[in-house]
Design an enzyme around this catalytic site. Structure first.
Site, PDB file in Angstrom:
ATOM      1  N   GLY A  15       0.825  -1.202   0.000  1.00  0.00           N
ATOM      2  CA  GLY A  15       0.000   0.000   0.000  1.00  0.00           C
ATOM      3  C   GLY A  15       0.860   1.253   0.000  1.00  0.00           C
ATOM      4  N   ALA A  17       2.150   3.095   2.409  1.00  0.00           N
ATOM      5  CA  ALA A  17       3.320   3.125   3.291  1.00  0.00           C
ATOM      6  C   ALA A  17       4.452   2.273   2.734  1.00  0.00           C
ATOM      7  CB  ALA A  17       2.929   2.656   4.689  1.00  0.00           C
ATOM      8  N   CYS A  47      -8.951   5.105  -1.999  1.00  0.00           N
ATOM      9  CA  CYS A  47      -9.936   6.145  -1.723  1.00  0.00           C
ATOM     10  C   CYS A  47     -10.796   6.466  -2.943  1.00  0.00           C
ATOM     11  CB  CYS A  47      -9.235   7.418  -1.244  1.00  0.00           C
ATOM     12  SG  CYS A  47      -8.285   7.202   0.271  1.00  0.00           S
ATOM     13  N   ALA A 109       4.313  -3.061   6.706  1.00  0.00           N
ATOM     14  CA  ALA A 109       3.309  -2.082   6.276  1.00  0.00           C
ATOM     15  C   ALA A 109       2.080  -2.850   5.797  1.00  0.00           C
ATOM     16  CB  ALA A 109       3.872  -1.191   5.179  1.00  0.00           C
ATOM     17  N   THR A 110       1.594  -3.720   6.670  1.00  0.00           N
ATOM     18  CA  THR A 110       0.516  -4.653   6.313  1.00  0.00           C
ATOM     19  C   THR A 110      -0.859  -3.998   6.285  1.00  0.00           C
ATOM     20  OG1 THR A 110       0.709  -5.380   8.625  1.00  0.00           O
ATOM     21  CG2 THR A 110       1.637  -6.816   6.948  1.00  0.00           C
ATOM     22  N   GLY A 285       2.092   3.115   8.635  1.00  0.00           N
ATOM     23  CA  GLY A 285       0.799   3.038   7.958  1.00  0.00           C
ATOM     24  C   GLY A 285      -0.317   2.616   8.885  1.00  0.00           C
ATOM     25  N   TYR A 427     -11.437  38.243   0.191  1.00  0.00           N
ATOM     26  CA  TYR A 427     -12.831  38.353  -0.242  1.00  0.00           C
ATOM     27  C   TYR A 427     -12.911  38.637  -1.739  1.00  0.00           C
ATOM     28  CZ  TYR A 427     -17.183  40.824  -1.362  1.00  0.00           C
ATOM     29  OH  TYR A 427     -18.339  41.244  -1.969  1.00  0.00           O
TER      30      TYR A 427
END
Length: 453
Positions: A15, A17, A47, A109-110, A285, A427
């Site tokens: 992944g 990580a 994601c 990093a499982t 991770g 603004y």
């Protein structure tokens, strides 16, 4: 006899990580590197899967960030669909099915694994029941959606909410079930969650809260979800009840885990083994516990930006550059249809559980000048403790991410409410109002703090 292969660095997990660690190490030092992953695919956006299911992304190939050729050209060996069976820390060895990997340094990093409530575990494997985590999961769900008319999603966390909104937009009858009375309970307070609930209902999501399914019915494939005696038709069921750190391999190797279930690491992200932090074994991770900026306690920050940040720390230390991971806040934003939901720091509920006394400020404003087309409501909730900002939640159709990012910086700088009262904002009618709605939330909290003192 098994083949034996030797590497300077072995990484378990493909992944964010794991892969980021591999590429950073190769860029700074000429080490032999292997990445071992159970997944069938590599370097893709988890994601993005809900948005492919919603039809906002053209195809699954669009979610692939880097191809295996990229890593091959960098000199990184990738083993996909390969499970690490065990880790022998003493002999620096990883057992695979077809060979053994010897290593000098190891990164674990499982990532995470699906949390399946015990009453639902017996239904895993039934045709039409899915979890949503890997690219392969997304592809299977997409295939099933082509002929589906009804869907039930169990679990109204961030992924469940994003998926429900997307599927409902496709015209599929969608039911979202949540065990607690308020959705998104880890991210936002119940009053803010109600805004999201009303939005979901407005786009056709059948929302059921404060309840859990009694059973899932079906013979060869799922047919109904039974809840409180009511049968809800379901061609597809997605179980999205959270992510747990995937640490079984590490625990079996004698690597220590904490109260939250993640691997214990120090500020160098070195793992705790046999009473000491190892100089050669790292973890990062979703699978590890790090320090929360506000409470200074262990926490899980299971977000891609945090994973990549941890990867940089691990890679630097592997390459001999002494680098520490400072406590993290974990700001986040999620997108449900047209609605943006952002949060950072403490919620009121979390503050109570930590015995932290807080005062909140709330405001509803608009994102553009009232006369300008496309203006929409924005809801802002700020949480203060001892006059300092410790949390924020924002919901709207625009202007959420940038405000959450700036508020995360203010929390890190330990901004007081007096300092925040002097914030200057820009603004222009197409993008803002003369007085930013954020200022009204700050003033609301300031009045309450003054009234208390």
């Amino acid at each position: 006899m098994k083949d034996i292969r030797k590497y300077d660095l072995a990484i378990i997990g493909g992944g964010a990580a794991g892969l980021t660690t591999a590429t950073h190490v190769k860029r700074c030092k000429d080490l032999s590197v292997i990445v071992i992953s159970k997944d069938a695919h590599i370097s893709y956006s988890e994601c993005g899967i809900p948005f492919k299911l919603a039809g906002k992304v053209h195809d699954f190939d669009s979610l692939i960030v880097k191809t295996p050729d990229f890593f091959d050209k960098m000199g990184i060996d990738i083993e996909l669909e390969t499970e690490a069976l065990s880790i022998d820390i003493l002999n620096r060895k990883i057992e695979l099915e077809n060979c053994d990997i010897l290593f000098d340094k190891l990164v674990i990093a499982t990532g995470g694994k699906q949390r399946i409530p015990q009453p639902l575990q017996k239904y895993i494997g039934m045709d039409g029941i899915f979890t949503i985590q890997t690219l392969a999961d997304g592809m299977k769900i997409e295939s099933a959606l082509l002929s589906a008319k009804t869907m039930v999603i169990i679990g109204a966390g961030a992924i469940g909410v994003e998926t429900a909104a997307g599927i409902a937009k496709r015209g599929i009858d969608t039911t979202l079930i949540n065990r607690g009375p308020a959705i998104l309970s880890r991210l936002i307070d119940p009053d803010m969650a109600e805004i999201v609930s009303e939005f979901l209902k407005s786009i056709g999501v059948n929302l059921i809260t404060g309840n859990i399914p009694d059973s899932i019915e079906g013979k060869e494939r799922v047919e109904n979800v039974l809840i409180s005696g009511e049968r809800i038709p379901a061609d597809i069921v997605i179980i999205s009840t959270g992510i747990l750190p995937d640490v079984e391999l590490a625990e079996n190797a004698g690597i220590s885990t904490g109260e939250l279930g993640g691997i214990i690491v120090n500020e160098h992200l070195q793992a705790f083994v046999d009473g000491n932090f190892s100089t050669d074994i790292f973890a990062g991770g979703d699978c590890c516990e790090i320090t929360d900026f506000i409470t200074n306690k262990g926490t899980l920050v299971q977000l891609a930006p945090a994973a990549r940040h941890m990867a940089t720390i691990m890679a630097n230390n592997i390459c001999g550059k002494d680098t520490v991971l400072k406590p993290l806040l974990g700001p986040s934003i999620y997108v449900a249809g047209d609605l943006l939901i952002g949060s950072v720091g403490l919620t009121s509920k979390r503050a109570r559980s930590e015995d932290i006394d807080v005062i909140t400020g709330y405001a509803t404003g608009v994102t553009k000048a009232s006369y300008f087309p496309g203006s929409s409501d924005i809801h802002i909730k700020l949480i203060f403790s001892d006059d300092r900002l410790t949390g924020a939640q924002i919901i709207g159709k625009s202007g959420v991410k940038e405000r959450i990012d700036s508020l995360a910086f203010m929390i890190k700088k330990k901004a007081t409410i007096e300092e925040m009262l002097s914030i200057e904002t820009c603004y222009a009618p197409p993008v803002s109002t003369v007085v930013d709605p954020l200022m009204y939330a700050i003033k609301d909290a300031f009045r309450k703090i003054k009234a208390r003192t």
